[in-house]
Every structure is written in structure tokens, then in C-alpha cells.
Design a protein around this motif. Structure first.
Motif, PDB file in Angstrom:
ATOM      1  N   VAL A   1     -62.949-103.681 -35.438  1.00  0.00           N
ATOM      2  CA  VAL A   1     -63.769-103.585 -33.909  1.00  0.00           C
ATOM      3  C   VAL A   1     -64.299-102.375 -33.932  1.00  0.00           C
ATOM      4  CG1 VAL A   1     -63.270-104.000 -31.628  1.00  0.00           C
ATOM      5  CG2 VAL A   1     -62.028-105.244 -33.193  1.00  0.00           C
ATOM      6  N   LEU A   2     -63.834-101.211 -34.075  1.00  0.00           N
ATOM      7  CA  LEU A   2     -64.365-100.015 -34.136  1.00  0.00           C
ATOM      8  C   LEU A   2     -65.812 -99.916 -34.570  1.00  0.00           C
ATOM      9  CD1 LEU A   2     -61.545 -97.453 -34.123  1.00  0.00           C
ATOM     10  CD2 LEU A   2     -63.109 -97.450 -32.333  1.00  0.00           C
ATOM     11  N   GLU A   3     -65.925-100.545 -35.907  1.00  0.00           N
ATOM     12  CA  GLU A   3     -66.959-100.531 -36.671  1.00  0.00           C
ATOM     13  C   GLU A   3     -68.201-101.096 -35.938  1.00  0.00           C
ATOM     14  OE1 GLU A   3     -67.665-102.496 -40.285  1.00  0.00           O
ATOM     15  OE2 GLU A   3     -65.918-101.267 -41.482  1.00  0.00           O
ATOM     16  N   GLY A   4     -67.876-101.847 -34.892  1.00  0.00           N
ATOM     17  CA  GLY A   4     -68.983-102.410 -33.978  1.00  0.00           C
ATOM     18  C   GLY A   4     -69.617-101.585 -33.077  1.00  0.00           C
ATOM     19  N   VAL A   5     -69.070-100.359 -32.870  1.00  0.00           N
ATOM     20  CA  VAL A   5     -69.156 -99.826 -31.470  1.00  0.00           C
ATOM     21  C   VAL A   5     -70.534 -99.098 -31.864  1.00  0.00           C
ATOM     22  CG1 VAL A   5     -68.803 -97.349 -30.583  1.00  0.00           C
ATOM     23  CG2 VAL A   5     -66.954 -98.830 -31.101  1.00  0.00           C
ATOM     24  N   ASP A   6     -71.090 -98.565 -33.155  1.00  0.00           N
ATOM     25  CA  ASP A   6     -71.978 -97.777 -33.278  1.00  0.00           C
ATOM     26  C   ASP A   6     -73.518 -98.592 -33.120  1.00  0.00           C
ATOM     27  OD1 ASP A   6     -71.071 -95.093 -33.572  1.00  0.00           O
ATOM     28  OD2 ASP A   6     -70.239 -95.964 -35.508  1.00  0.00           O
TER      29      ASP A   6
ATOM     30  N   GLY B   1     -79.378-101.892 -35.172  1.00  0.00           N
ATOM     31  CA  GLY B   1     -80.226-100.492 -35.538  1.00  0.00           C
ATOM     32  C   GLY B   1     -79.978 -99.446 -36.168  1.00  0.00           C
ATOM     33  N   LEU B   2     -78.839 -99.623 -37.005  1.00  0.00           N
ATOM     34  CA  LEU B   2     -78.193 -98.371 -37.891  1.00  0.00           C
ATOM     35  C   LEU B   2     -79.433 -98.305 -38.918  1.00  0.00           C
ATOM     36  CD1 LEU B   2     -75.647 -98.900 -36.463  1.00  0.00           C
ATOM     37  CD2 LEU B   2     -74.565 -98.043 -38.404  1.00  0.00           C
ATOM     38  N   PRO B   3     -79.530 -97.035 -39.472  1.00  0.00           N
ATOM     39  CA  PRO B   3     -80.767 -96.917 -40.397  1.00  0.00           C
ATOM     40  C   PRO B   3     -80.093 -97.262 -41.932  1.00  0.00           C
ATOM     41  CG  PRO B   3     -79.818 -94.936 -39.803  1.00  0.00           C
ATOM     42  CD  PRO B   3     -79.082 -95.841 -39.020  1.00  0.00           C
ATOM     43  N   VAL B   4     -79.798 -98.434 -42.262  1.00  0.00           N
ATOM     44  CA  VAL B   4     -79.259 -98.643 -43.391  1.00  0.00           C
ATOM     45  C   VAL B   4     -79.830 -98.328 -44.514  1.00  0.00           C
ATOM     46  CG1 VAL B   4     -78.519-100.705 -44.725  1.00  0.00           C
ATOM     47  CG2 VAL B   4     -78.162-100.747 -42.231  1.00  0.00           C
ATOM     48  N   GLY B   5     -81.237 -98.518 -44.597  1.00  0.00           N
ATOM     49  CA  GLY B   5     -81.869 -97.963 -45.871  1.00  0.00           C
ATOM     50  C   GLY B   5     -81.899 -96.630 -46.090  1.00  0.00           C
TER      51      GLY B   5
ATOM     52  N   GLN C   1     -70.481 -98.844 -42.740  1.00  0.00           N
ATOM     53  CA  GLN C   1     -71.150 -99.958 -42.252  1.00  0.00           C
ATOM     54  C   GLN C   1     -72.287-100.139 -43.134  1.00  0.00           C
ATOM     55  OE1 GLN C   1     -71.379-100.256 -37.917  1.00  0.00           O
ATOM     56  NE2 GLN C   1     -70.327 -98.326 -37.957  1.00  0.00           N
ATOM     57  N   ALA C   2     -73.053 -99.325 -43.490  1.00  0.00           N
ATOM     58  CA  ALA C   2     -74.317 -99.519 -44.519  1.00  0.00           C
ATOM     59  C   ALA C   2     -73.895-100.366 -45.860  1.00  0.00           C
ATOM     60  CB  ALA C   2     -75.261 -98.262 -44.661  1.00  0.00           C
TER      61      ALA C   2
ATOM     62  N   GLY D   1     -71.262 -88.399 -41.230  1.00  0.00           N
ATOM     63  CA  GLY D   1     -71.785 -89.830 -41.330  1.00  0.00           C
ATOM     64  C   GLY D   1     -71.053 -90.875 -41.768  1.00  0.00           C
ATOM     65  N   SER D   2     -69.777 -90.674 -41.994  1.00  0.00           N
ATOM     66  CA  SER D   2     -68.978 -91.706 -42.558  1.00  0.00           C
ATOM     67  C   SER D   2     -68.743 -93.161 -41.817  1.00  0.00           C
ATOM     68  CB  SER D   2     -67.486 -91.258 -42.663  1.00  0.00           C
ATOM     69  OG  SER D   2     -66.940 -91.187 -41.596  1.00  0.00           O
ATOM     70  N   ARG D   3     -68.985 -93.063 -40.755  1.00  0.00           N
ATOM     71  CA  ARG D   3     -69.021 -94.424 -39.915  1.00  0.00           C
ATOM     72  C   ARG D   3     -70.383 -95.117 -40.318  1.00  0.00           C
ATOM     73  NH1 ARG D   3     -67.880 -91.606 -34.949  1.00  0.00           N
ATOM     74  NH2 ARG D   3     -69.753 -92.642 -33.829  1.00  0.00           N
TER      75      ARG D   3
END
Lengths: 259, 298
Positions: free
Chosen positions: A99-104, B186-190, B174-175, B168-170
Motif C-alpha cells: 500500500v505504501l508503494e502507492g503513496v508517491d 507521474g513518476l519519471p520511470v524512464g 516502483q520503476a 530515491g529507493s521508493r
């Protein structure tokens, strides 16, 4: 990307006009025009290979559109829950971590205290989906229904206006499928969310959605709008005849709208 | 210490001034490769570090060849660092350029980079007989000494990469593992993936030059394999893998001193032993879980 804002587009979270989707310049579907507003519950259906996934990815901005206009309302937030099958079971994670992964959003991941500040919101999202008791369990050990609830909670913590789910009821039993849709209905009203669900379960979808996008490359159909209007189209009626769907309008159903 | 006497740990630390750079290099390379290895292992790219470390090895061998065979000893272009970095970056770009469906061509590119790197290094080695020991060190990590300048470069590169990744680990997680959902938010995955692959390439090229291809491959796979089994989340896996890698890199060097083993092989064996224990410990847990499931409800 300026679009004419007709009355039908007023207050829309996502508005598409003449949207063409496809690959390498080749359109898969006829152009589509529709608008998703707060509180709408949309279903996206079509047979396998009909262009559903391409349309979904285009709407999410993951795939470039071939033409037409597509506009999100100012400041509109979208969250996406991919199919559970896309998740790798080898990746370790407790429910809370998922769930925390979705925060950003955007570059917020650079804020080292970002997740700490949002702890309350994470717990509220878990409560909203009825998964608060699972917070410290390992995600991969949950049932399919529990996993789907947790993924929805992960999408809710980014405070979306539009929630998009891809096949949220796959690999679930009948009760589990209904539970997912009941949850989406509840969230739609309690959070005034717009929801777009891709599903193969047409009959189930029909019981819950207010709007439908139906695509079928074989008969060149790409229609979207209120459920009653889409269900009355010839291609839809031909496709779902005998599949257990009763058109909500008895008059249409009597003419063959039963599917 | 006479010829037959088994060295002791006390003797190792008595001679710390002599061993500090290679021992600390093992620990730093272990921590760095352990952290990055979590992305490699969970991303099903175990062969990536093997291929890139072989490409780095070929780059170093080519640099020696330019120095000896072509009289470029004073040219900065013929520096082993430059050779390792250029070849690793080229191999990484080839991988990033792969747009085949589901990355089907990636395996072939990895195989190409590994085989061309390994065979090329051995072939070039025959042309630089004077540096053949360096080539062996490069491939198997048998170097017992590390130059202070090399150590400082490794420490700096590791500090920068680990700082960026910890910060920047979070986003990086996710990327790497939920790219579509991250893009929608909207995360800058590239950009994050470029940083991820770029740091893996840079880390491998620098670590290969200092500790050798075999331990770099081992330290990028084994600590992460153990950590992802033990840790409750990817974030904890990163820290745990870095710790296990640092321990394996350092303890492997000490073990090599104590039992007169090749350093790279010793570091690899320590990492393998830790991972083996973790895997073995899972067997009774899995059996118990299976027994519980099979037991009829009371």
C-alpha cells in the motif's frame, strides 16, 4: 491539445474526442468520443484481441494515441491497478509495503519522510477496503480477493479522482467477484471516485456499471456512453445474444437486446 | 610465521596497513553489488551482471593491449578504467536499446556480451604476456593487493551510487517492479530506469577492475538471493543484501588470508555459504507449511 468543451464535456475528469488507438499508424478501432465524470462507474469490455488493452493503455497515457484529442481535467489524479497476474510473487512485501508503494506521485519519492507523513492515510485506505487486519501479513500469502482489496488500497492512497482497474476479478469465485464490485460501488459513493473497470465478466459488469465502452474489431465497433445506449447498439446485441445479459430497458430487451 | 604455520586473524589485523585496501575494497564492492543485486535478482536479470563484468574485463584487457602493443602507455584513453567503463556502457546501451516484445532479444544480447567478453579477454591475454597475471586477477579476482588510488575511486563511486539509491529507493523500486502503475502516477520511470541501469553498469565496471569478474558476479547475485528470502520487503532486502555483500567481501578476503585461497573464489564461497544456509533453512519451514495445509481440519 486544446479541445472544444461542449456541454457533455463539462466537469469531466477525462475527455476524449475522436480518439484513435493503434500501432505504427494503423488504427485498431474507429474513433471514440466520451467523457468520464466524478461518480461514474465505467466498464470496458470486448472480446479477446479486440483492442481493449490498447485502448486502456492509451487512456492511461502508457501508449501514444494515433489521433484525436484526450484531455485530463486540471489537477485530475489517476491511479491504475494492473492485473494481479502481472505481479511477481517472488517480490517480497507485507501488505503495508504494497500500500505504501502507492503513496508517491511525480517526484514525491525524493521526500524521505513522505511515507511517514502518510501513515494515517495508508491505514484509512486499508480500513476503507476492509483489509486493516491484514496490514502486517505477507502479500503473497493472501487470497486473490484479499490481494485485490490491498491493491485497491494501494491505489487509493495516492488520492485519485479516477481509479482504473484491469481485470480485478480474474481467478476469483462468484462471491469474490461480487465482493470486488460491491467494494468499488462503496468507494465510488464514499470517495466520489470515478472508476473504470476492464473485465471479461460481462454479466457481472452489467449489474454494476453506469457507463460502458464496448470495442470489437470484428464488427468495427468502438462505442462508449451510458449503459443503456451502448447495450442497444447492433454489434453489442449481436455479440452478447444468449449470454445472460438482460438489457435494463424491457422494451429494448424485447426487441433482442437480451444477451 | 613459519612456512607451515596457519596464519591467525590476529596476524591479519597486525598487518592491517598492508591488507586494508583490498579487504575494504571487498567490503565496499560487496555492499554496492549486494544493494544493486536486489534489482538484478528480482528483475530476473541474473545473467546481466555476469555479462557486464565480462565486458568490463575485456575493456581492461584491451586497455593493457593498447598500452603494450601500441605504445599508448601514457595515453589516458588506454587506461583500464576507461576500457572497462566504455565496454560496460556499450553492452548496457545494447540492452537498453532492445525493444523486442517481452525483451525476447535481451537473453541473446546478454549471451553475446558474456561470451564475447570472456573469449575476447582470454584472446587478448595471449598478446600481453607481461600482464597475464593482471588478466587472471581480473577474471577470477585473485588480486591480493589494491592500489590506494583504485580504492579511493571505488569508495567514491560506491558512496555516490548508494547515496542516490538510498535517497530515491521508493521511486527506483516502483520503476523497477511496477512501472505501469508508477507511470500513471507521474513518476519519471524512464529517467529512474536510466539511473538504475547506469549505476549497475558503472558499479560493475569499477568493481570488476578492483576485485575481479567472478566475485562481482557472485556479489551481485548471492547476497540478494539470500536477502530477498529473509527480508519482509524490497526496501529491507536492499539494506540486508548490502550487509551480507559487505560481510562476504570482507570475510572472503580474511578467509583467503587464513587458508591461502584465491581471493575472488574465497569471497564467492563465503557469499554462497550464506545463501546456502538461508535456502537450507527454508526447507523445514516449507515442509511444515505443507504439512499444516495437508492436515485435515480438526
Amino acid at each position: 491539445m486544446a479541445m472544444k468543451t461542449g456541454p457533455e464535456g463539462q466537469g469531466a475528469l477525462l475527455r476524449v474526442e475522436g480518439l484513435r488507438v493503434g500501432y505504427r499508424g494503423r488504427a485498431l478501432l474507429p474513433p471514440m468520443t466520451f467523457a468520464i465524470r466524478p461518480g461514474d462507474l465505467w466498464g470496458l469490455i470486448g472480446p479477446n484481441g479486440s483492442g481493449k488493452t490498447t485502448l486502456l493503455r492509451t487512456l492511461l497515457g502508457l501508449h501514444p494515441r494515433l489521433g484525436g484529442d484526450m484531455e485530463r481535467g486540471a489537477g485530475v489524479r489517476v491511479a491504475y491497478v494492473p492485473q494481479r497476474g502481472d505481479l511477481d510473487a517472488a517480490i517480497p512485501g507485507r501488505v503495508l509495503d504494497v500500500v505504501l508503494e502507492g503513496v508517491d506521485r511525480g517526484w514525491s519519492f525524493l521526500d524521505p519522510l513522505g511515507t511517514l507523513r502518510r501513515r494515517d492515510e495508508v491505514h484509512r485506505a486499508l480500513e476503507d477496503v476492509g483489509a486493516a487486519a491484514l496490514a502486517h501479513q505477507r502479500f503473497r500469502e493472501l487470497s486473490e480477493g484479499q490481494k485485490q482489496r490491498v491493491l485497491v488500497a494501494g491505489a487509493l492512497v495516492s488520492r485519485p479522482d479516477l481509479l482504473v482497474l484491469d481485470e480485478p476479478t480474474s481467478a476469483m469465485d462468484h462471491a469474490g467477484e461480487h465482493a470486488v464490485f460491491d467494494l468499488l460501488e462503496t468507494l465510488r459513493t464514499s470517495r466520489r471516485l470515478a472508476v473504470l473497470v476492464v473485465s471479461h465478466h460481462t454479466a457481472l459488469l452489467m449489474e454494476h456499471v453506469s457507463h460502458l465502452a464496448f470495442v470489437d474489431r470484428e464488427c468495427g465497433a468502438a462505442v462508449a456512453g451510458p449503459l443503456e445506449d451502448v447495450a442497444a447498439t447492433p454489434c453489442f446485441r449481436a455479440h452478447f445474444t444468449g449470454r445472460g445479459f438482460e438489457h435494463p430497458d424491457p422494451a429494448v430487451a424485447a426487441q433482442g437486446g437480451a444477451a | 610465521m613459519t612456512g607451515n604455520e596457519v596464519p591467525t586473524i590476529a596476524q591479519f589485523f597486525d598487518a592491517w596497513e598492508l591488507f586494508q585496501y583490498p579487504a575494504m575494497s571487498g567490503a565496499i564492492a560487496g555492499a554496492l553489488m549486494g544493494w544493486l543485486g536486489v534489482y538484478v535478482v528480482l528483475g530476473r536479470m541474473v545473467f546481466l551482471s555476469a555479462a557486464l563484468s565480462q565486458a568490463a574485463g575485456l575493456g581492461v584487457a584491451l586497455a593493457f593491449w593498447l598500452q603494450i602493443g601500441w605504445g599508448m602507455a601514457d595515453s589516458p584513453l588506454a587506461s583500464p578504467w576507461v576500457g572497462a567503463t566504455v565496454l560496460t556502457v556499450v553492452a548496457t546501451l545494447l540492452l537498453l536499446a532492445d525493444r523486442s516484445p517481452a525483451g525476447t532479444r535481451r537473453e541473446a544480447i546478454l549471451g553475446f556480451a558474456y561470451l564475447a567478453g570472456a573469449a575476447g579477454t582470454l584472446a587478448v591475454g595471449t598478446r600481453i604476456a607481461a600482464e597475464v597475471h593482471d588478466i587472471e586477477s581480473l577474471l577470477f579476482g585473485s588480486a591480493v593487493a589494491v592500489l590506494p588510488d583504485d580504492f579511493r575511486l571505488l569508495a567514491t563511486v560506491a558512496a555516490v551510487i548508494l547515496a542516490i539509491h538510498a535517497w530515491g529507493s521508493r521511486g527506483m523500486i516502483q520503476a523497477a517492479f511496477s512501472p505501469d502503475a508508477a507511470r500513471v502516477r507521474g513518476l519519471p520511470v524512464g529517467a529512474l530506469r536510466v539511473v538504475l541501469f547506469g549505476s549497475v553498469a558503472l558499479a560493475i565496471s569499477v568493481c570488476t577492475r578492483v576485485v575481479g569478474a567472478l566475485p562481482v558476479f557472485a556479489l551481485s547475485v548471492l547476497p540478494a538471493a539470500a536477502a530477498t528470502r529473509l527480508a519482509p520487503s524490497v526496501r529491507w532486502s536492499l539494506w540486508l543484501a548490502a550487509g551480507i555483500g559487505a560481510f562476504a567481501g570482507f570475510a572472503g578476503y580474511v578467509a583467503a588470508f587464513l587458508w591461502s585461497l584465491p581471493v575472488g573464489a574465497s569471497q564467492t564461497l563465503v557469499a554462497a555459504a550464506i545463501t546456502g544456509v538461508v535456502f537450507a533453512a527454508e526447507v523445514p519451514i516449507a515442509l511444515r507449511a505443507r504439512w499444516k495445509r495437508a492436515r485435515p481440519a480438526a
